[in-house]
Structure formats: structure tokens, C-alpha cells
Motif scaffolding. Sequence first.
Motif, PDB file in Angstrom:
ATOM      1  N   ARG A  54      21.310  49.341 -43.530  1.00 25.58           N
ATOM      2  CA  ARG A  54      22.576  49.380 -44.254  1.00 25.58           C
ATOM      3  C   ARG A  54      22.894  50.826 -44.630  1.00 25.58           C
ATOM      4  NH1 ARG A  54      22.157  44.731 -43.243  1.00 25.58           N
ATOM      5  NH2 ARG A  54      22.363  42.839 -44.439  1.00 25.58           N
ATOM      6  N   SER A  69      22.566  53.368 -48.764  1.00 22.36           N
ATOM      7  CA  SER A  69      21.564  52.624 -49.533  1.00 22.36           C
ATOM      8  C   SER A  69      20.864  53.530 -50.543  1.00 22.36           C
ATOM      9  CB  SER A  69      20.526  52.022 -48.586  1.00 22.36           C
ATOM     10  OG  SER A  69      19.775  53.068 -47.970  1.00 22.36           O
ATOM     11  N   CYS A  73      19.811  54.864 -39.898  1.00 22.30           N
ATOM     12  CA  CYS A  73      20.408  53.573 -40.248  1.00 22.30           C
ATOM     13  C   CYS A  73      20.806  52.840 -38.971  1.00 22.30           C
ATOM     14  CB  CYS A  73      21.624  53.770 -41.152  1.00 22.30           C
ATOM     15  SG  CYS A  73      22.409  52.217 -41.599  1.00 22.30           S
ATOM     16  N   THR A  77      16.571  52.271 -42.274  1.00 26.52           N
ATOM     17  CA  THR A  77      17.285  51.201 -42.965  1.00 26.52           C
ATOM     18  C   THR A  77      18.206  50.456 -41.996  1.00 26.52           C
ATOM     19  OG1 THR A  77      19.265  52.459 -43.571  1.00 26.52           O
ATOM     20  CG2 THR A  77      17.354  52.655 -45.044  1.00 26.52           C
ATOM     21  N   SER A 125      17.385  46.477 -45.890  1.00 25.42           N
ATOM     22  CA  SER A 125      18.554  46.635 -46.771  1.00 25.42           C
ATOM     23  C   SER A 125      18.722  48.068 -47.229  1.00 25.42           C
ATOM     24  CB  SER A 125      18.419  45.743 -48.004  1.00 25.42           C
ATOM     25  OG  SER A 125      17.385  46.222 -48.858  1.00 25.42           O
ATOM     26  N   GLY A 126      17.626  48.804 -47.265  1.00 23.10           N
ATOM     27  CA  GLY A 126      17.642  50.154 -47.817  1.00 23.10           C
ATOM     28  C   GLY A 126      17.570  50.166 -49.326  1.00 23.10           C
ATOM     29  N   ASN A 127      17.431  49.003 -49.922  1.00 21.33           N
ATOM     30  CA  ASN A 127      17.448  48.899 -51.387  1.00 21.33           C
ATOM     31  C   ASN A 127      16.221  48.208 -51.966  1.00 21.33           C
ATOM     32  OD1 ASN A 127      20.025  50.161 -51.751  1.00 21.33           O
ATOM     33  ND2 ASN A 127      20.932  48.309 -50.894  1.00 21.33           N
TER      34      ASN A 127
END
Length: 176
Positions: free
Chosen positions: A121, A124, A135, A119, A95-97
Motif C-alpha cells: 500500500r 504507509s 510498494c 509494502t 499493508s505497510g501499517n
Amino acid sequence: MGNIEASASLLIEALERGRRVISCGNGGSMCDAMHLAEELSGRFRDDRPAMAAVAISDPSYISCVANDYGYEQVFARFVQGNGSAEDILFAISTSGNSPSVVLAAQAARAKGMRVIGLTGRPHSQLELHADICICTSAGQYADRVQELHIKVIHILIELVERALQPKNYENESPRV
């Protein structure tokens, strides 16, 4: 593709200077982080000297830090205790989060480390704290993102090996 090449350059430069790669991620991304570290410190295709790489994956360490500080701190605490300026944090989050991965990136930057984010997404939180972010957006599900992540990891390892161990590729057939 440009971010993959730039990431390989960062990895090569760090390893040439005697620095190390610390990788992290959760779930399947932890497996990818372990795979990166194993291929660098062990072997990818042919015999060569080991490269300095470790994944933050020790269950005893993770459960200790999670118990005492909360899971979000498991990777950041490792980076704070074991990372050095000019080392590389290879941070993976589909998600990168992921809070634990984002906090590790922040801790790495505070120590003068370089951060490569991987990632699935764009735009992020991890991208905000990475020197370079690769990404591989591949839809809404993590399985497709992770399939691309392992391809990126293998490409990075091959680029590093080609630069640091060119003898391993001397007898390779010409590319068509």
C-alpha cells in the motif's frame, strides 16, 4: 523499478562492508522474510560464500517477547539487541501499517541501521520510517501483494549475487 535497484545497492554495500541483513514480517510476510535470509545466507542458484542474513522468526523468542512486552515489540526488541549501525532491516508488511514492523523500523533507524520497506500500500507508516520503500500495490487482498513480494525478493537476491558473485553468472546465456 528504481526503488528495487536502490534497495539492491543498499544491500550490496552493506554486505560488502561486513554488515548484515535482518528481515521481519508477520504471517506470510514472515515466510518471505525467512526466504530472503535463507537465500542470502544459504544459496540462491549456485554455490558461493554465505552472506550475513537472519530473519526474526524464532518462535521461542517471539513468544517470550510477546508475553513480556506485547506482540508489537517482537521485532523492535530483536533489532535493539542484535542490530548494529549500517546493518539493513528488511521490513515486510503487506499493508505497510503493521505495528510490530513499523516499530522495528523505528528501532532500526535509532540504531543507525538502514531500512528497506516492502509494502503493498502506498503512503504507509512503514514508508515513513524506511530509507527506501518498494510498494507493490496489487489490489485489496494480501495474496496478490505477497505474490509480487516474492518476485521482488528474488530479483533483489539475484542483483546482490550478480554484484558480489559475478562468477556465478559468467556462463549465463545472453539476454534476449
